[in-house]
Design a protein around this motif. Structure first.
Motif, short mmCIF file in Angstrom:
data_model
loop_
_atom_site.label_atom_id
_atom_site.label_comp_id
_atom_site.label_asym_id
_atom_site.label_seq_id
_atom_site.Cartn_x
_atom_site.Cartn_y
_atom_site.Cartn_z
N ALA A 1 -4.22 -7.26 -19.68
CA ALA A 1 -5.17 -6.18 -19.95
C ALA A 1 -5.70 -6.27 -21.37
O ALA A 1 -5.16 -5.63 -22.28
CB ALA A 1 -4.52 -4.82 -19.72
N ASP B 1 -14.87 -7.09 -17.12
CA ASP B 1 -14.77 -5.81 -17.83
C ASP B 1 -15.59 -5.84 -19.12
O ASP B 1 -16.18 -4.82 -19.52
CB ASP B 1 -13.32 -5.49 -18.15
CG ASP B 1 -12.49 -5.23 -16.90
OD1 ASP B 1 -13.07 -4.71 -15.92
OD2 ASP B 1 -11.28 -5.54 -16.89
N SER C 1 -10.54 -4.26 -20.77
CA SER C 1 -9.97 -3.85 -19.49
C SER C 1 -9.20 -2.55 -19.61
O SER C 1 -9.18 -1.74 -18.67
CB SER C 1 -9.04 -4.95 -18.96
OG SER C 1 -9.76 -6.16 -18.76
N LYS D 1 -10.78 -11.31 -16.66
CA LYS D 1 -11.20 -9.97 -17.10
C LYS D 1 -12.51 -9.99 -17.90
O LYS D 1 -12.86 -9.00 -18.55
CB LYS D 1 -10.11 -9.31 -17.95
CG LYS D 1 -8.76 -9.20 -17.26
CD LYS D 1 -8.83 -8.29 -16.04
CE LYS D 1 -7.45 -8.11 -15.42
NZ LYS D 1 -7.48 -7.23 -14.23
#
Length: 405
Positions: A235, A27, A239, A24
């Motif tokens: 997450a 992001d 993100s 991630k």
């Protein structure tokens, strides 16, 4: 900009791009208005990730992401031939001292080298070529090798994390006790291998005014509430900002059931239940594929605290549960034979007079012989009937007269 979309057109960086998505870091890059990505070819990336955990790979990718714009012209015209720049790794708070910075230096022969800010570090990584330039927001440059330093690859594994101890240390003791007593901690641990994002309410959140009495929940509802505080995916905060619409939680059982949504404004991120919002206060663990955030309030799913319960599966919302009991009425029942043609309205003047009640001539004449009281009753009833009949006739005549006038 979207770094993964940009790199999709370059097969030689597919492994690097793949790890950007897994960790991630993409992001975090996309959330920056000015950034330079130092990318590695598939061969160099393979050597880097050979014996590393995802958490360590994430730190390496962050150290390769410079928070300033550098194109070939700027690289070859550094003031004094050298410059220290900040990286994404420095923003995590995990970097010791200046270890989140990178030293860029013009070397002999026209080369440009990149090294850790640690004194004495060697310039193992050198600039190879420019891949993509979007002045002065995004620059993608290929480098020969990763940038490392001793201690960069010492991130603890998520599997070895004592989740309850971590939560207690972060000020979430009440939440930690609940997940242990309910057994939900085992559900969390089972999800950690594939991906888990946990929203842990602080102890102050359980003291908030207006919080429903959680002690009245059944065991099954308590489990659903605690599972509602976790996503079955990795997450981190960056993100979360990119997520749109309903996000399934561990408690989700159907379309839209027990989902969360994100409200992001600048660097502030809040989780929206549909009933209230809870701010993501801090990140106490970001260890791919597990991240643990603290939140300011308990997340209350409308399925448990929204009022009327949802209808049972398969039941019609509009259909009543049972037919209502018939109401009694003093009005006469309608005739079974009805004319479908709507009759014309008649004037009261043409309505026939009410038929007279039974008179003594039509009343039963036979009565037991010698029963004087019965005879008196019959006479009295007859007189009453006659009176009612006369009254009805008078009323009818009055109506006719009123109509004619």
């Amino acid at each position: 900009h979207n770094i993964t979309d940009i790199l999709d057109g370059y097969s030689e960086y597919s492994l690097y791009n793949n790890y950007l998505s897994q960790t991630k870091v993409c992001d975090e890059i996309n959330g920056r208005s000015t950034v330079t990505c130092l990318v590695l070819t598939n061969g160099a990336m393979s050597s880097l990730v050979a014996n590393l955990s995802l958490a360590d790979v994430k730190n390496a990718l962050r150290l390769l992401t410079l928070l300033d714009y550098y194109d070939p012209k700027k690289l070859h015209s550094l003031h004094g031939g050298s410059e220290l720049t900040t990286t994404l790794y420095q923003t995590t708070g995990d970097a010791s001292g200046d270890m989140g910075h990178v030293n860029i230096t013009n070397l002999r022969g026209g080369k440009v080298g990149f090294a850790s800010a640690e004194p004495g570090s060697k310039f193992q990584a050198t600039y190879t070529k420019s891949v993509k330039e979007e002045p002065y927001n995004l620059s993608v440059l290929e480098v020969s090798d990763p940038i490392t330093f001793p201690g960069l690859f010492t991130s603890p594994s998520a599997a070895s994390t004592n989740l309850t101890a971590l939560l207690e240390k972060a000020g979430c003791k009440r939440f930690a006790r609940l997940i242990v007593s309910s057994g939900v901690v085992k559900t969390y641990q089972a999800a950690m291998d594939k991906g888990l994002t946990l929203f842990a309410p602080t102890d102050d959140a359980f003291q908030a005014k207006g919080l429903p009495d959680l002690g009245k929940l059944t065991s099954a509802d308590l489990v659903a509430l605690l599972e509602y505080h976790a996503l079955p995916q990795y997450a981190p905060k960056a993100s979360l900002k990119t997520m749109k619409g309903g996000i399934p939680t561990l408690a989700s059982t159907g379309k839209g059931k027990y989902d969360l949504s994100v409200v992001a404004k600048g660097d502030d991120v809040s989780m929206d239940t549909g009933m209230d919002k809870s701010r993501v206060a801090s990140t106490v663990l970001d260890d791919t594929p597990v991240t643990v955030h603290t939140v300011d309030s308990v997340l209350l799913p409308p399925e448990l605290f929204g009022g009327a319960p949802s209808p049972a599966p398969g039941a019609s919302v509009d259909a009543p549960a049972s037919a209502p009991a018939p109401e009694t009425s003093s009005a006469p029942a309608p005739s079974p034979k009805t004319d479908k043609t709507k009759p014309k309205h008649k004037s009261p003047a043409h309505s026939p007079p009410a038929p007279p009640a039974d008179t003594p001539d039509t009343a039963p004449a036979e009565s037991p012989d010698g029963d004087e009281e019965a005879d008196k009753a019959d006479n009295k009833n007859g007189a009453t009937a006659v009176g009612m009949g006369i009254a009805a006739m008078v009323a009818s005549v009055a109506l006719v007269g009123a109509t004619l006038l």
